[in-house]
Scaffold this active site. Structure first.
Site, short mmCIF file in Angstrom:
data_model
loop_
_atom_site.label_atom_id
_atom_site.label_comp_id
_atom_site.label_asym_id
_atom_site.label_seq_id
_atom_site.Cartn_x
_atom_site.Cartn_y
_atom_site.Cartn_z
N GLN A 194 0.87 -1.18 0.00
CA GLN A 194 0.00 0.00 0.00
C GLN A 194 0.92 1.23 0.00
O GLN A 194 1.45 1.61 1.05
CB GLN A 194 -0.90 -0.02 1.23
CG GLN A 194 -1.63 -1.33 1.46
CD GLN A 194 -2.80 -1.54 0.53
OE1 GLN A 194 -3.72 -0.72 0.46
NE2 GLN A 194 -2.78 -2.64 -0.22
N GLY B 47 -11.73 2.51 4.02
CA GLY B 47 -10.72 1.68 3.39
C GLY B 47 -9.85 2.43 2.40
O GLY B 47 -10.06 3.60 2.09
N HIS B 48 -8.86 1.71 1.86
CA HIS B 48 -7.89 2.31 0.96
C HIS B 48 -8.54 2.77 -0.35
O HIS B 48 -9.45 2.14 -0.87
CB HIS B 48 -6.71 1.37 0.70
CG HIS B 48 -7.08 0.03 0.15
ND1 HIS B 48 -6.22 -1.03 0.15
CD2 HIS B 48 -8.22 -0.43 -0.42
CE1 HIS B 48 -6.80 -2.08 -0.40
NE2 HIS B 48 -8.01 -1.73 -0.76
N ASN B 49 -8.05 3.88 -0.85
CA ASN B 49 -8.46 4.46 -2.13
C ASN B 49 -9.87 5.06 -2.13
O ASN B 49 -10.38 5.41 -3.19
CB ASN B 49 -8.37 3.45 -3.28
CG ASN B 49 -6.98 2.87 -3.45
OD1 ASN B 49 -5.99 3.50 -3.08
ND2 ASN B 49 -6.91 1.67 -4.00
N SER C 141 -11.82 1.73 -2.49
CA SER C 141 -12.08 2.25 -3.84
C SER C 141 -13.52 2.70 -4.06
O SER C 141 -13.97 2.82 -5.20
CB SER C 141 -11.70 1.20 -4.90
OG SER C 141 -10.31 0.91 -4.82
#
Length: 355
Positions: free
Chosen positions: A216, A257-259, A277
């Site tokens: 990440q 969460g990521h993105n 995402s």
């Protein structure tokens, strides 16, 4: 309520001054010099307090109210007893919020620990390459990493960790025990106790010998005037950035969460989970404990009911609820039908309730 030693009353403000600050109207000039010092709910407001009403359901409480002023819309002014001064506002809720902030400015940000006579507590650990502008306060046992930059007027809370190369803007409040890594933080941001920003996201690829961790290497971008509640976590991006838009307010214990790309002026209530995402538009409101599947798009102005499960894209401006989420009217109609069926099953043919 007894005297609150944590937030002491204001030294006092005349009603004419308060009305001017709120952009509101004081209809009776005879009340201009009455002094108010605090805010309170209708049922226990006393002399020196300001309260507000939003509906006619407050009629009974107003009958025994002892407040020095009531903020209300013109349509509700007839409910207020003659002995209580009125401040007229087209948005009483917002006006009351502004009054509270005026009387108790310290309550708008996490309660601070005094580092002593110096702005930098002796027990704080600050890398020599870090750059702090004037007026930065660093509380005891905070850690600031190499090449970090912190803007004027920002306060770094006790036991918090600011990682290497992190940049934090001006007039921010970072409360005790927070950790900020791999992040760029704007101006006027409030980060409450125990927040975790910039840890790696949850990404793995199945392999012949188990799960293989995916690196990440993105960042977290927090724009101006965002507020993030206690123990919320915001993962850094995998290869793109996680972004929280200007003016967005996030409650306690939210997982982002990521993105994730979140727009401006959103409101996210406690225990919401947003998978990686996801793209969220401007002005979106998400009720408590809702869960959002990854890689979906939520349009501007969407409202999501508490405990909903979002599995697909949601069109702008809609209201949604349920699991899976659907238009709110459909969800409420289905819920009402289920309640009716349940009641029918609980009755015998004679119409009497079963034991």
């Amino acid at each position: 309520m007894e005297q609150n030693v944590f937030f002491l009353p204001h030294e006092g403000l005349k009603l004419a001054e308060l009305a001017e600050f709120l952009g509101a109207e004081l209809p009776n000039s005879d009340h201009a010099d009455i002094v108010v010092r605090s805010v309170a709910p209708i049922n226990r407001a006393r002399a020196g307090d300001v309260c507000y009403i939003l509906s006619r359901r407050s009629r009974d409480e107003l009958a025994t109210c002892e407040a020095s002023a009531v903020i209300c819309d013109k349509a509700l002014a007839d409910l207020v007893p003659p002995h209580i001064p009125i401040i007229l506002s087209s948005n009483p809720h917002a006006a009351f919020a502004m009054a509270g902030g005026l009387f108790y400015p310290a309550a708008l940000r996490p309660v601070a620990i005094s580092p002593g006579e110096s702005e930098i507590a002796p027990s704080a650990v600050i890398d020599p390459s870090a750059r702090l502008e004037k007026g930065v306060i660093v509380e005891p046992l905070a850690v600031i990493g190499a090449h970090a930059e912190i803007g004027e007027g920002t306060r770094i809370g006790a036991h918090s960790v600011i990682g290497p190369n992190v940049k934090i803007g001006r007039d921010c409040s970072i409360a005790a025990g927070a950790s900020i890594l791999c992040a760029l933080i704007g101006n006027g941001v409030i980060i409450h106790n125990g927040v975790r920003i910039g840890q790696d996201g949850f990404g793995y690829a199945p392999g012949p010998r188990g799960m293989i961790k995916i690196v990440q290497i993105g960042r977290v971008i927090i724009q101006d005037n965002v507020e993030i509640g206690a123990n919320t976590t915001i993962d850094r991006g995998a290869m793109d950035d996680t972004v929280i838009g200007e003016g967005t307010k996030i409650d306690n214990q939210v997982q982002i969460g990521h993105n994730v790309q979140m727009g401006r002026h959103c409101a996210i209530v406690a225990q919401v989970g947003i998978a990686g995402s996801t793209k969220i538009g401007n002005g979106v409101q998400i009720g408590g404990q809702a869960g959002i599947k990854g890689h979906v798009t939520i349009g501007d102005g969407v409202q999501i009911a508490a405990k909903s499960g979002i599995m697909t894209d949601l069109a702008a401006g809609g209201q949604y609820g349920g699991v899976p989420a659907r238009p709110l009217k459909d969800y409420l109609r289905e819920a009402a039908q289920q309640v009716s069926k349940s009641k029918l099953r609980g009755r015998n043919p004679g119409g009497k309730e079963n034991d």
